[in-house]
Design a protein around this motif. Structure first.
Motif, PDB file in Angstrom:
ATOM      1  N   GLN A 163       0.974  -1.344   0.026  1.00  0.00           N
ATOM      2  CA  GLN A 163      -0.222   0.054  -0.014  1.00  0.00           C
ATOM      3  C   GLN A 163       0.849   1.384   0.207  1.00  0.00           C
ATOM      4  O   GLN A 163       0.319   2.145  -0.169  1.00  0.00           O
ATOM      5  CB  GLN A 163      -0.762   0.096   1.379  1.00  0.00           C
ATOM      6  CG  GLN A 163      -1.797  -1.360   1.394  1.00  0.00           C
ATOM      7  CD  GLN A 163      -2.534  -1.429   0.197  1.00  0.00           C
ATOM      8  OE1 GLN A 163      -3.130  -0.340  -0.352  1.00  0.00           O
ATOM      9  NE2 GLN A 163      -2.727  -2.609  -0.472  1.00  0.00           N
ATOM     10  N   SER A 164       2.105   1.184   0.064  1.00  0.00           N
ATOM     11  CA  SER A 164       3.123   2.413   0.234  1.00  0.00           C
ATOM     12  C   SER A 164       3.914   2.263  -1.224  1.00  0.00           C
ATOM     13  O   SER A 164       4.187   1.485  -1.673  1.00  0.00           O
ATOM     14  CB  SER A 164       4.055   2.004   1.427  1.00  0.00           C
ATOM     15  OG  SER A 164       5.018   2.971   1.323  1.00  0.00           O
ATOM     16  N   PRO A 165       4.247   3.710  -1.350  1.00  0.00           N
ATOM     17  CA  PRO A 165       5.149   4.079  -2.298  1.00  0.00           C
ATOM     18  C   PRO A 165       6.361   3.311  -2.322  1.00  0.00           C
ATOM     19  O   PRO A 165       7.194   3.140  -3.442  1.00  0.00           O
ATOM     20  CB  PRO A 165       5.057   5.462  -2.647  1.00  0.00           C
ATOM     21  CG  PRO A 165       4.008   5.936  -1.917  1.00  0.00           C
ATOM     22  CD  PRO A 165       3.600   5.133  -0.894  1.00  0.00           C
ATOM     23  N   SER A 166       6.997   3.073  -1.131  1.00  0.00           N
ATOM     24  CA  SER A 166       8.081   2.456  -1.033  1.00  0.00           C
ATOM     25  C   SER A 166       8.514   1.123  -1.424  1.00  0.00           C
ATOM     26  O   SER A 166       9.503   0.452  -1.652  1.00  0.00           O
ATOM     27  CB  SER A 166       8.301   2.573   0.647  1.00  0.00           C
ATOM     28  OG  SER A 166       7.505   1.620   1.244  1.00  0.00           O
ATOM     29  N   SER A 167       7.103   0.482  -1.730  1.00  0.00           N
ATOM     30  CA  SER A 167       7.452  -0.983  -2.353  1.00  0.00           C
ATOM     31  C   SER A 167       7.251  -0.892  -3.835  1.00  0.00           C
ATOM     32  O   SER A 167       7.215  -2.043  -4.536  1.00  0.00           O
ATOM     33  CB  SER A 167       6.275  -1.732  -2.030  1.00  0.00           C
ATOM     34  OG  SER A 167       5.054  -1.415  -2.337  1.00  0.00           O
ATOM     35  N   ALA A 168       7.335   0.230  -4.365  1.00  0.00           N
ATOM     36  CA  ALA A 168       7.476   0.266  -5.871  1.00  0.00           C
ATOM     37  C   ALA A 168       8.459  -0.574  -6.604  1.00  0.00           C
ATOM     38  O   ALA A 168       7.992  -1.336  -7.768  1.00  0.00           O
ATOM     39  CB  ALA A 168       7.521   1.626  -6.482  1.00  0.00           C
ATOM     40  N   LEU A 169       9.773  -0.658  -6.340  1.00  0.00           N
ATOM     41  CA  LEU A 169      10.666  -1.350  -6.927  1.00  0.00           C
ATOM     42  C   LEU A 169      10.348  -2.914  -6.610  1.00  0.00           C
ATOM     43  O   LEU A 169      10.740  -3.720  -7.416  1.00  0.00           O
ATOM     44  CB  LEU A 169      12.052  -1.068  -6.270  1.00  0.00           C
ATOM     45  CG  LEU A 169      12.638   0.250  -7.137  1.00  0.00           C
ATOM     46  CD1 LEU A 169      13.850   0.787  -6.257  1.00  0.00           C
ATOM     47  CD2 LEU A 169      12.665   0.251  -8.562  1.00  0.00           C
ATOM     48  N   VAL A 170       9.988  -3.289  -5.482  1.00  0.00           N
ATOM     49  CA  VAL A 170       9.641  -4.541  -5.072  1.00  0.00           C
ATOM     50  C   VAL A 170       8.408  -5.141  -6.074  1.00  0.00           C
ATOM     51  O   VAL A 170       8.407  -6.119  -6.581  1.00  0.00           O
ATOM     52  CB  VAL A 170       9.075  -4.603  -3.881  1.00  0.00           C
ATOM     53  CG1 VAL A 170       8.716  -6.005  -3.513  1.00  0.00           C
ATOM     54  CG2 VAL A 170      10.116  -4.448  -2.627  1.00  0.00           C
ATOM     55  N   LYS A 171       7.365  -4.181  -6.394  1.00  0.00           N
ATOM     56  CA  LYS A 171       6.191  -4.688  -7.135  1.00  0.00           C
ATOM     57  C   LYS A 171       6.692  -4.777  -8.635  1.00  0.00           C
ATOM     58  O   LYS A 171       6.413  -5.718  -9.204  1.00  0.00           O
ATOM     59  CB  LYS A 171       5.337  -3.495  -7.074  1.00  0.00           C
ATOM     60  CG  LYS A 171       4.443  -3.845  -6.030  1.00  0.00           C
ATOM     61  CD  LYS A 171       3.188  -3.078  -5.871  1.00  0.00           C
ATOM     62  CE  LYS A 171       3.373  -1.628  -5.399  1.00  0.00           C
ATOM     63  NZ  LYS A 171       2.304  -0.610  -5.366  1.00  0.00           N
ATOM     64  N   MET A 172       7.784  -4.019  -9.160  1.00  0.00           N
ATOM     65  CA  MET A 172       8.262  -3.959 -10.529  1.00  0.00           C
ATOM     66  C   MET A 172       9.032  -5.288 -10.668  1.00  0.00           C
ATOM     67  O   MET A 172       9.160  -5.952 -11.482  1.00  0.00           O
ATOM     68  CB  MET A 172       9.108  -2.728 -10.668  1.00  0.00           C
ATOM     69  CG  MET A 172       8.412  -1.499 -10.798  1.00  0.00           C
ATOM     70  SD  MET A 172       9.604  -0.162 -10.954  1.00  0.00           S
ATOM     71  CE  MET A 172      10.361  -0.147 -12.347  1.00  0.00           C
ATOM     72  N   TYR A 173      10.128  -5.537  -9.587  1.00  0.00           N
ATOM     73  CA  TYR A 173      10.717  -6.900  -9.618  1.00  0.00           C
ATOM     74  C   TYR A 173       9.967  -8.070  -9.652  1.00  0.00           C
ATOM     75  O   TYR A 173       9.925  -9.129 -10.580  1.00  0.00           O
ATOM     76  CB  TYR A 173      11.739  -6.847  -8.139  1.00  0.00           C
ATOM     77  CG  TYR A 173      12.153  -8.083  -8.126  1.00  0.00           C
ATOM     78  CD1 TYR A 173      13.398  -8.684  -8.773  1.00  0.00           C
ATOM     79  CD2 TYR A 173      11.886  -8.792  -6.884  1.00  0.00           C
ATOM     80  CE1 TYR A 173      13.553  -9.867  -8.464  1.00  0.00           C
ATOM     81  CE2 TYR A 173      12.474  -9.887  -6.453  1.00  0.00           C
ATOM     82  CZ  TYR A 173      13.632 -10.602  -7.492  1.00  0.00           C
ATOM     83  OH  TYR A 173      14.046 -11.886  -6.866  1.00  0.00           O
TER      84      TYR A 173
END
Length: 222
Positions: free
Chosen positions: A41-51
């Motif tokens: 739910q946080s923008p901080s996970s953007a790279l995780v979601k892309m990966y």
């Protein structure tokens, strides 16, 4: 204050058991906060979601252990600083569904085995040292055989294997992750809880009792 982590591969029942443990603690009047990683739910996970979505490559090996580890570490740092640091410092028991321990499970196997010890030291220094998130007081590893966890995942996704992320869809990678968990658990003193019996998932209530028993010694100050 205390921080308890439930760790395990996808399909091992972490979310279910974390929720049951939280409910049991709340019923006893123990102040508890449940946190789940990654924090989607946080923008901080953007790279995780892309990966995980395959944007950097559809094989987990396309992103090396060091790079992928930082994706997850930054997400945890942001969650701690913005969301639950005050509760933790006030003495609330923090209950984590995954934590820094997941880097040891999912990323360490990308390296040659002779580098696992070096990587373990690096992860602990990065997350608990340089980034300053709290070190767990207990890590409970829910050990579920890959064959069983895959069946449970398919059930979760209603038979649509296309919903699996790049970790969930690579069986050899997951088998390596299970070996990494055993290595890290032995080095760091994790409590291993078996989640199967005779080739079938162990009853949820049996696992719940084992989890509660493992956490009980930490509750003496609550």
């Amino acid at each position: 204050m205390a921080l308890v982590v439930l760790e395990g591969l996808d399909g091992s029942g972490k979310g279910t058991q974390t929720g049951l443990l939280r409910q049991g603690l709340e019923d006893r009047g123990i102040p508890v906060r449940q946190v789940t990683f990654p924090d989607y739910q946080s923008p901080s996970s953007a790279l995780v979601k892309m990966y995980l979505g395959g944007e950097f490559g559809t094989d987990p090996e396309d992103v090396n252990a060091w790079a992928a580890s930082t994706f997850y570490a930054v997400d945890r740092f942001a969650s701690y600083q913005k969301d639950w640091k005050k509760d933790y410092q006030a003495g609330t028991l923090i209950l984590c569904d995954r934590y820094a321990t997941s880097n040891l499970v999912y990323q360490m196997g990308k390296l040659p085995r002779e580098q696992w010890g070096q990587y373990l030291t690096w992860v602990e220094d990065l997350e608990y040292g340089k980034l300053g998130i709290p070190r767990p007081d207990a890590v409970l590893y829910l050990d579920m055989p890959i064959e069983i966890s895959q069946k449970l995942l398919l059930s979760r996704y209603q038979g649509d294997s296309g919903k699996k992320d790049i970790h969930e869809s690579h069986l050899e990678f997951l088998r390596s992750c299970r070996e990494c968990a055993r290595f890290a658990g032995e080095r760091l003193g994790w409590k291993v809880i078996s989640c199967e019996n005779g080739g079938e998932p162990r009853p949820v209530e049996d696992i719940r009792r084992a989890v509660a028993e493992a956490v009980e010694p930490l509750l003496i100050n609550y």
